[in-house]
Design an enzyme around this catalytic site. Structure first.
Site: not given
Length: 287
Positions: A82-83, A180, A209, A211, A232
C-alpha cells in the site's frame, strides 16, 4: 491455495456489484484475525502492508506469514503493498511474492504520476502483479505522509480517463472526499464525482480511508463502482483498545497468549462487519 493476483478478483467484484475489503495488518495476530474472519465469511481477501509495516516486520517475515495463511485457507488471498513511491521497494516486494502493488505518485504533477506508474505497470505485469495508483489527494495520515484537510483534492474525471489510458494501470484509487484515519464528523463523499469517474473508466475503483464510513455511504459507493475498500485505522484502534483494557483489568497479566487472543477477536469482529458491509460475504466460491 497459493496467493492470487487481485486483478481478476476486483474485476469480478466490480462486474457483479460488490466490494472486497483490503485490511492493513501490522502484526501476526492482526493477520490471523482477518484471515480467520475471511474464512468464516467465505470472502475473498486482500491483505495489505504499508511501507512502514515492511520496515517494522521485514518483507521476508510478511511473505512467510502470508504464505502459511494461504496454505491453511481455501479462500483466495492477495497480498498488496500500500502507498509506495519507491520503485526499488516495489521491485523487492514483487520478487518476494506480493501479488499487488501501489505506486502512489499522487503528490507529484500529473505527467510525473503517469510516467512513474507506467514504469511500475511494465515491471509488475511481467509477473502478473496488479498495479494500483491514485489520483487526487486523499486527506489524513498514512504512515509518515500527512495531507491536511485544506490540501485534499478530488480526482478529476477527465484526468482519470487519460491516466488509465496512458498507464495501463489495473485499479485506481480516486479521491472523493474520504480521508485516512478516523473522521471527526460524518464524511462527505462526492458521489456525483464518483459516478462521473465510474462512467468514464471500466477498471475497479478503490476507496481509501474506509475506517468509520457509515454503512449507507459504503453501499452507495459500491453501487457506483467501488470494488475495493481499504480499512486500517479501525483495526489498529480495536487491537490497541483491547490490549489497554486487558492491562487495565488485569495489571499483573504477563502472558501474551492471553491478551493477544482478546485483541485478535476484537480485530476479527471489525473485519467481519466490514465484509458484510461491502457485500463480499460468500463470494469466495466465485473466484
Amino acid at each position: 491455495m497459493p496467493l492470487v493476483s487481485s486483478t481478476e478478483m476486483l474485476q469480478q467484484a466490480r462486474r457483479e456489484g460488490y466490494c472486497i475489503t483490503a485490511f492493513n495488518v501490522h502484526t501476526l495476530e492482526m493477520l490471523q484475525a482477518v484471515v480467520e474472519a475471511a474464512c468464516e465469511a467465505q470472502s475473498p481477501l486482500i491483505l495489505q502492508t504499508t511501507v512502514g509495516t515492511i520496515k517494522h516486520l521485514g518483507v521476508g517475515y510478511v511473505t512467510a506469514m502470508v504464505r502459511v495463511a494461504t496454505e491453511q485457507s481455501s479462500i483466495p488471498i492477495a497480498l498488496h503493498l500500500d502507498h509506495c513511491h519507491d520503485y526499488g521497494l516495489i521491485e523487492r516486494c514483487i520478487q518476494a511474492g506480493y501479488t499487488s502493488v501501489m505506486m502512489d505518485a499522487s503528490m507529484l504533477p500529473f505527467e510525473q504520476n503517469v510516467e512513474l506508474t507506467r514504469q511500475v505497470v511494465e515491471l509488475a505485469h511481467r509477473s502478473g502483479v496488479n498495479v494500483e495508483a491514485e489520483l487526487g489527494k486523499v486527506g489524513g495520515v498514512e504512515d509518515e505522509r500527512i495531507v491536511a484537510k485544506e490540501d485534499a483534492l478530488l480526482a478529476d474525471p477527465n484526468e482519470c480517463e487519460q491516466f488509465v489510458a496512458a498507464t495501463g494501470v489495473d485499479t485506481l484509487a480516486v479521491a472523493i472526499g474520504t480521508a485516512h484515519g478516523m473522521y471527526q464528523g460524518e464524511p462527505r463523499i462526492a458521489f456525483e464525482r464518483l459516478a462521473q469517474i465510474a462512467q468514464r473508466i471500466p477498471i475497479p475503483l478503490v476507496l481509501h480511508g474506509g475506517s468509520g464510513i457509515p454503512e449507507a455511504q459504503v453501499k452507495r459507493s459500491v453501487a457506483l463502482g467501488m470494488a475495493k475498500m481499504n480499512v486500517a485505522t479501525e483495526l489498529r484502534i480495536a487491537f490497541s483498545q483491547s490490549l489497554k483494557q486487558s492491562f487495565a483489568e488485569r495489571p499483573s497479566e504477563n502472558d501474551p497468549r492471553h491478551y493477544m487472543k482478546l485483541a485478535k477477536q476484537a480485530v476479527k469482529e471489525i473485519a467481519l462487519d466490514k465484509m458484510r458491509m461491502c457485500g463480499c460475504v460468500g463470494k469466495a466460491a466465485n473466484h
